[in-house]
Write an enzyme that holds these catalytic residues in place. Structure first.
Site, PDB file in Angstrom:
ATOM      1  N   HIS A 397       0.804  -1.228   0.000  1.00 35.54           N
ATOM      2  CA  HIS A 397       0.000   0.000   0.000  1.00 35.54           C
ATOM      3  C   HIS A 397       0.832   1.271   0.000  1.00 35.54           C
ATOM      4  O   HIS A 397       0.319   2.330   0.364  1.00 35.54           O
ATOM      5  CB  HIS A 397      -0.903   0.050   1.234  1.00 35.54           C
ATOM      6  CG  HIS A 397      -1.976  -0.987   1.268  1.00 35.54           C
ATOM      7  ND1 HIS A 397      -3.245  -0.756   0.803  1.00 35.54           N
ATOM      8  CD2 HIS A 397      -1.965  -2.264   1.705  1.00 35.54           C
ATOM      9  CE1 HIS A 397      -3.980  -1.845   0.973  1.00 35.54           C
ATOM     10  NE2 HIS A 397      -3.220  -2.778   1.513  1.00 35.54           N
ATOM     11  N   LYS A 588      -7.627  14.238   4.528  1.00 27.37           N
ATOM     12  CA  LYS A 588      -6.754  13.056   4.459  1.00 27.37           C
ATOM     13  C   LYS A 588      -5.730  13.204   5.574  1.00 27.37           C
ATOM     14  O   LYS A 588      -5.623  14.275   6.164  1.00 27.37           O
ATOM     15  CB  LYS A 588      -6.057  12.967   3.105  1.00 27.37           C
ATOM     16  CG  LYS A 588      -5.412  14.283   2.657  1.00 27.37           C
ATOM     17  CD  LYS A 588      -4.877  14.239   1.235  1.00 27.37           C
ATOM     18  CE  LYS A 588      -5.925  14.392   0.165  1.00 27.37           C
ATOM     19  NZ  LYS A 588      -6.199  13.173  -0.584  1.00 27.37           N
ATOM     20  N   ARG A 589      -4.950  12.164   5.855  1.00 28.63           N
ATOM     21  CA  ARG A 589      -3.897  12.312   6.848  1.00 28.63           C
ATOM     22  C   ARG A 589      -2.945  13.423   6.446  1.00 28.63           C
ATOM     23  O   ARG A 589      -2.729  13.677   5.256  1.00 28.63           O
ATOM     24  CB  ARG A 589      -3.115  10.999   6.978  1.00 28.63           C
ATOM     25  CG  ARG A 589      -3.841   9.948   7.774  1.00 28.63           C
ATOM     26  CD  ARG A 589      -4.143  10.415   9.182  1.00 28.63           C
ATOM     27  NE  ARG A 589      -2.934  10.500   9.970  1.00 28.63           N
ATOM     28  CZ  ARG A 589      -2.583   9.621  10.906  1.00 28.63           C
ATOM     29  NH1 ARG A 589      -3.372   8.595  11.196  1.00 28.63           N
ATOM     30  NH2 ARG A 589      -1.460   9.765  11.575  1.00 28.63           N
ATOM     31  N   LYS A 594       1.475  14.404   0.639  1.00 29.12           N
ATOM     32  CA  LYS A 594       0.119  14.746   0.194  1.00 29.12           C
ATOM     33  C   LYS A 594      -0.011  16.239  -0.114  1.00 29.12           C
ATOM     34  O   LYS A 594      -0.953  16.673  -0.762  1.00 29.12           O
ATOM     35  CB  LYS A 594      -0.902  14.319   1.243  1.00 29.12           C
ATOM     36  CG  LYS A 594      -0.974  12.796   1.444  1.00 29.12           C
ATOM     37  CD  LYS A 594      -1.964  12.420   2.539  1.00 29.12           C
ATOM     38  CE  LYS A 594      -1.962  10.943   2.884  1.00 29.12           C
ATOM     39  NZ  LYS A 594      -2.725  10.094   1.951  1.00 29.12           N
ATOM     40  N   THR A 698      -8.384   6.781  -1.700  1.00 30.89           N
ATOM     41  CA  THR A 698      -9.758   6.284  -1.820  1.00 30.89           C
ATOM     42  C   THR A 698     -10.732   7.431  -1.578  1.00 30.89           C
ATOM     43  O   THR A 698     -11.863   7.388  -2.055  1.00 30.89           O
ATOM     44  CB  THR A 698     -10.027   5.137  -0.827  1.00 30.89           C
ATOM     45  OG1 THR A 698      -9.491   5.506   0.446  1.00 30.89           O
ATOM     46  CG2 THR A 698      -9.378   3.859  -1.290  1.00 30.89           C
ATOM     47  N   LYS A 702     -14.455   8.618  -3.400  1.00 29.81           N
ATOM     48  CA  LYS A 702     -15.677   9.001  -2.673  1.00 29.81           C
ATOM     49  C   LYS A 702     -16.182  10.359  -3.144  1.00 29.81           C
ATOM     50  O   LYS A 702     -17.385  10.559  -3.334  1.00 29.81           O
ATOM     51  CB  LYS A 702     -15.410   9.023  -1.161  1.00 29.81           C
ATOM     52  CG  LYS A 702     -15.086   7.650  -0.586  1.00 29.81           C
ATOM     53  CD  LYS A 702     -14.494   7.711   0.824  1.00 29.81           C
ATOM     54  CE  LYS A 702     -13.819   6.380   1.160  1.00 29.81           C
ATOM     55  NZ  LYS A 702     -12.871   6.467   2.289  1.00 29.81           N
TER      56      LYS A 702
HETATM   57  C1  26V Z   1       3.109   4.740   6.679  1.00 29.39           C
HETATM   58  C2  26V Z   1       4.204   5.470   7.004  1.00 29.39           C
HETATM   59  C3  26V Z   1       5.058   4.973   8.086  1.00 29.39           C
HETATM   60  C4  26V Z   1       6.392   5.655   8.182  1.00 29.39           C
HETATM   61  C5  26V Z   1       6.320   7.127   7.894  1.00 29.39           C
HETATM   62  C6  26V Z   1       5.670   7.458   6.591  1.00 29.39           C
HETATM   63  C7  26V Z   1       4.474   6.642   6.298  1.00 29.39           C
HETATM   64  C8  26V Z   1       3.617   7.051   5.318  1.00 29.39           C
HETATM   65  C9  26V Z   1       2.503   6.324   5.014  1.00 29.39           C
HETATM   66  C10 26V Z   1       2.257   5.159   5.690  1.00 29.39           C
HETATM   67  C11 26V Z   1       1.038   4.396   5.387  1.00 29.39           C
HETATM   68  C12 26V Z   1       1.274   3.221   4.567  1.00 29.39           C
HETATM   69  C13 26V Z   1       0.079   2.364   4.380  1.00 29.39           C
HETATM   70  C14 26V Z   1      -1.140   3.120   3.918  1.00 29.39           C
HETATM   71  O1  26V Z   1      -1.972   3.527   4.702  1.00 29.39           O
HETATM   72  N1  26V Z   1      -1.294   3.262   2.627  1.00 29.39           N
HETATM   73  C15 26V Z   1      -2.479   3.849   2.021  1.00 29.39           C
HETATM   74  O2  26V Z   1      -3.296   2.763   1.602  1.00 29.39           O
HETATM   75  C16 26V Z   1      -4.486   3.197   0.974  1.00 29.39           C
HETATM   76  C17 26V Z   1      -5.294   1.953   0.679  1.00 29.39           C
HETATM   77  O3  26V Z   1      -4.640   1.181  -0.271  1.00 29.39           O
HETATM   78  C18 26V Z   1      -4.164   3.985  -0.268  1.00 29.39           C
HETATM   79  O4  26V Z   1      -5.364   4.444  -0.843  1.00 29.39           O
HETATM   80  C19 26V Z   1      -3.269   5.166   0.065  1.00 29.39           C
HETATM   81  O5  26V Z   1      -2.862   5.818  -1.122  1.00 29.39           O
HETATM   82  C20 26V Z   1      -2.049   4.685   0.834  1.00 29.39           C
HETATM   83  O6  26V Z   1      -1.276   5.777   1.298  1.00 29.39           O
END
Ligand code: 26V
Length: 853
Positions: A397, A588-589, A594, A698, A702
């Site tokens: 992801h 969004k986060r 982003k 996602t 929406k």
């Molecule tokens: C984790 C981390 C951890 C270390 C610091 C930076 C960082 C940045 C992002 C994440 C999240 C990774 C997993 C995640 O939530 N991915 C999201 O998954 C969604 C569902 O597939 C997708 O729509 C998003 O684009 C994606 O960011």
């Protein structure tokens, strides 16, 4: 028939779990009655029956009469009533699925961002009208009860919400599946603002009762940690390994109903909660040090205490690895011991389960299954690997290197010594294959090793997942391509057929039908029923884009949704939204990639031009920008950006020069519940990540499905949204991924963007001048100097393109007929983004199974 298994509760406890605190707690295996294997029927589906049921629940569950009941009593009684209506289907689903002995999808996810349950349960059981009328007879407004529910926020963002959409679609499509995860006692923190800064509060979502869960402490399973491994010879003289763990915890299952939409299936989501085992109890009696013993108990229960925020790098996060192994070990144990019939031949396991690994968080399941098969069931290595390989698929992801988990071998070896041995062995076998396939290329073998050597020895969980999985998928076309080309290129050369794409989707039940009832009604009025489970049928709306009457009705829905949002924000946050503004939404986060900062620069630029007299307020399109974003608690830059947005908002919102034509609203604590009101009200959807960074998104889907137009980069699923809706109905801007790569390779210098663009310079200078920080010129140095000197996500490089494209947005918005036409076409052409379609793709390309129907 003597089968007394209860479908939603593991049938026979293992020897290990048959006693808890000295009491035998397994299900009564001798129970016989003609109705023992059948649910005893549903309550009657009418208003009178409903009222009786509801009052009965109020009396017997809450112990109050209607006249003495609180809103919370009423909400809990309503939830119980609705559960009763779903109960027979849940029990039948379990019986039917067990009897059919078909393949189950085991969705392994550390996060489920479920949102409120009440409305979804009412919708799935076709009870909404009956409940509303019945409650009215009791003098209760359903709307008052709805808001009592605290949403279970057991996820950080997109990944967790996706898991929730997927289990909804699996149930609706009649696919046997179990969601496995963790029942965090505290979910994602509650965000508040103090002087514009984010302050986190604990999320006490369980405080007022948790009516949707069914705890089964009697079916707890043990999960072991620590200790060492030993070699021994078995009875046949065969050398074997045994793991001698040093401590353990109990994993208590909490079951949740996952109702399909009006189809009779109710699947199960099983979340695990950690509890101290008897060993801890004994310590309490024996140690004499009561306080120390209680601390030990707390230690065990800490495992499911709190959801980890996504900023935490795995290094040093021991508790997080404990969480991962905890839920995965409990889930495998549960499936093998309780979902399969006794004596099932595990060589045939792949016929009955396919585990989907939702990112790398559950990947420790791979060595765990190997351990179970080899150490507990006497498989030899090759047999065990053959079964394991076929049982797992892996979804990635992310594209950010820092988001890929690497667990230090020191930690893994200490917590899970047997698993580390198995990982080493998997790696050895894999590297032999690499050396065989590419003789002499030692660099390649080192690159592909699951064990990284720097900065410390660690296990690359994404590599382990890729080697073990039958299929590896990304979450949007561009992402899957970049996954092959950039993240795992060596693996995709070795196994091209292993890699595939499944573009994400969202459930139309929650994100259209429940969140946008007026639009849903208009759609059903226009094209008839049936679209909610066959979202491509939205295409039938296309001709109506040219029908002025339909456009008027469509625009009226948007206007009503804006009023609904206005009411909510006034009550929830004390925010007043002006009437008649273009509603420009970025939710969004908060993350640098982003680029909330790019949106902010656009706002400050408009503001700067007005207060410096370059343009007049009358030149502005009346616009309200809504932000919603949580920053990970340890992510400084993200928190500083939130602070800056709030400071800019205070200044902009109070500026008389703007004549109320530019406003910023930043309601705190953006969550699923707020999204459900916010998204249907939006005109403009901001999807402005640096190309090549957002795996899918996602929220973008929406918004489009609810009639907002997108301003976005060529990133993630934006690419597919634009292709489907057409260039004319999507505001594309900025560098594409190849251009980003090229600029990175050439060397990007944000300072030169600043120097070359007078408006950008004026914008950044205004922030640096202390204008938004009561004269403090350094308050936002971190944000501004980061943009000027580093700007890893190239916001300055895309600034002018973004501003120019916003001007095009305003031009289109000025022509309301053209705007509405585009929004209708967005709805009509984005049916593809139903998570039902995603599930169909997984079934065909990955799981190779079909619905039960
Ligand atoms: C984790 C981390 C951890 C270390 C610091 C930076 C960082 C940045 C992002 C994440 C999240 C990774 C997993 C995640 O939530 N991915 C999201 O998954 C969604 C569902 O597939 C997708 O729509 C998003 O684009 C994606 O960011």
């Amino acid at each position: 028939m003597s089968d007394t298994a209860q479908p939603n509760r593991p049938a026979a406890p293992t020897a290990e779990t048959s006693t808890v605190n000295g009491r035998r707690l397994g299900p009564a295996s001798t129970a016989t009655h003609p109705l023992a294997t059948a649910p005893v029927g549903s309550p009657s589906h009418n208003v009178d029956g409903f009222v009786r049921e509801f009052l009965h629940e109020l009396n017997t569950n809450q112990g109050v009469t209607l006249s003495a009941s609180s809103l919370n009593d009423q909400y809990l009684a309503l939830a119980s009533t609705v559960k009763n209506y779903l109960m027979a289907r849940w029990l039948e689903t379990g019986l039917k699925t067990r009897a059919a002995k078909v393949k189950t999808v085991g969705y392994l996810s550390a996060e489920y961002l479920l949102g409120r349950q009440l409305d979804n349960a009412l919708l799935a059981s076709d009870l909404a009208d009956i409940a509303e009328k019945g409650l009215e007879l009791c003098g209760i407004d359903l709307a008052d009860l709805r808001v009592q529910e605290v949403e279970p926020g057991l996820g950080n963002g997109g990944l967790g919400r996706l898991a929730a959409c997927f289990i909804d679609s699996l149930a609706t499509m009649d696919v046997p599946s179990i969601g496995y995860g963790i029942r965090y006692e505290y979910g994602i923190f509650r965000q508040t603002f103090v002087d514009g800064r984010q302050v986190e509060q604990p999320d006490t979502w369980l405080a007022l009762g948790a009516p949707w869960e069914f705890p089964h402490p009697e079916s707890a399973v043990q999960v072991h940690f620590g200790g060492h491994t030993e070699r021994y010879a078995d009875d046949g003289g065969q050398e074997r390994t045994r793991w001698v763990p040093s401590w353990n915890v109990l994993a208590v299952p909490y079951n949740y109903m996952v109702p399909g939409y009006l189809n009779g299936r109710v699947n199960t989501l099983r979340l695990w909660s950690a509890q101290a085992t008897k060993a801890f109890d004994l310590q309490i009696f024996n140690s004499g040090d009561y306080a120390q013993a209680v601390r030990a108990q707390t230690f065990a229960e800490n495992i499911s205490k709190v959801l980890y925020p996504e900023d935490s790098t795995p290094q040093g996060k021991e508790l997080r690895l404990q969480q991962q192994y905890f839920f995965v070990a409990a889930s495998l144990r549960d499936f093998i011991d309780h979902e399969l019939e006794p004596g099932f031949d595990l060589h045939r396991l792949p016929e009955r389960i396919t585990f989907q690994l939702n990112d790398t968080h559950p990947v420790i399941a791979v060595p765990e299954l190997m351990r179970i098969l080899i150490d507990e069931h006497g498989f030899d290595w090759d047999e065990a690997w053959e079964v394991t390989r076929q049982c797992f698929d892996y979804t990635c992801h992310t594209l950010l290197p820092e988001a890929l988990e690497v667990w230090p071998t020191e930690l893994l070896g200490r917590l899970l010594p047997r698993h580390l041995e198995i990982i080493f062995q998997i790696n050895d076998q894999f590297l032999s294959l690499v050396r065989q396939t590419y003789p002499g290329d030692e660099m390649l073998a080192r690159r592909m090793s699951m064990i990284s050597e720097h900065p410390e020895r660690g296990v690359r969980m994404a590599f382990l997942a890729t080697v073990a999985a039958s299929r590896v998928n990304g979450v949007a076309e561009l992402h899957s391509q970049l996954l092959r080309d950039k993240v795992l290129p060596d693996f995709s050369s070795l196994w091209p057929e292993k890699f595939t794409n499944v573009t994400n989707g969202v459930t139309p039940r929650r994100f259209v039908r429940l969140s946008n009832p007026l639009l849903s009604e208009l759609i059903t009025d226009t094209i008839g029923a049936g679209w909610l489970t066959d979202l491509e049928r939205l295409k039938e709306l296309e001709p109506y884009a040219d029908d002025p009457q339909f456009r008027e009705r469509f625009a009226a829905v948007k206007a009503a949704n804006k009023h609904r949002l206005t009411d909510l924000l006034r009550a929830r946050d004390g925010i007043d939204l002006p009437d008649g503004h273009l509603l420009d939404v970025m939710v969004k986060r908060l993350h640098e990639y982003k680029r909330q900062s790019l949106k902010l620069l656009h706002i400050v630029s408009l503001y700067e031009q007005v207060i410096s007299g370059k343009i007049s307020a009358a030149d502005l399109t009346p616009r309200t920008v809504v932000f919603g974003a949580k920053a990970a608690p340890g992510y400084r830059m993200a928190k500083d950006t939130i602070h800056l947005i709030n400071k800019v908002a205070a200044k902009v919102n109070a500026a008389p020069e703007l004549e109320e034509r530019l406003k910023i609203a930043f309601p705190a604590n953006y969550n699923v519940t707020l999204a459900e009101t916010l998204i249907p009200a939006a005109d403009l959807s901001e999807q402005i990540s640096l190309a090549g960074m957002e795996a899918s998104g996602t929220g973008n889907m929406k918004f489009a499905l609810n009639g907002a137009l997108t301003i976005g980069t060529d990133d993630g699923a934006n690419v597919e949204i634009r292709r489907l809706v057409g260039d004319k109905h999507f505001f594309l801007f900025g560098m594409d991924e190849p251009a980003v790569s090229a600029l990175g390779a050439k060397g990007y210098n944000p300072g030169s963007c600043y120097e070359a663009n007078p408006q950008l310079k004026a914008t950044l200078d205004l922030i640096l001048s202390g204008h938004f920080s009561d004269g403090d010129r350094h308050l936002f140095d971190s944000v501004v100097y980061n943009l000027l000197n580093q700007d890893r996500f190239m916001a300055l490089a895309d600034f002018q393109a973004y501003v120019d494209t916003q001007a095009k947005v305003e031009e289109r918005y000025a022509d309301q007929e053209a705007w509405t036409r585009s929004t209708i076409l967005n709805v009509a052409r984005t049916g593809y983004f139903s998570s039902d379609r995603s599930m169909r793709d997984y079934l065909q390309r990955i799981w190779h199974t079909s619905p039960m129907l």
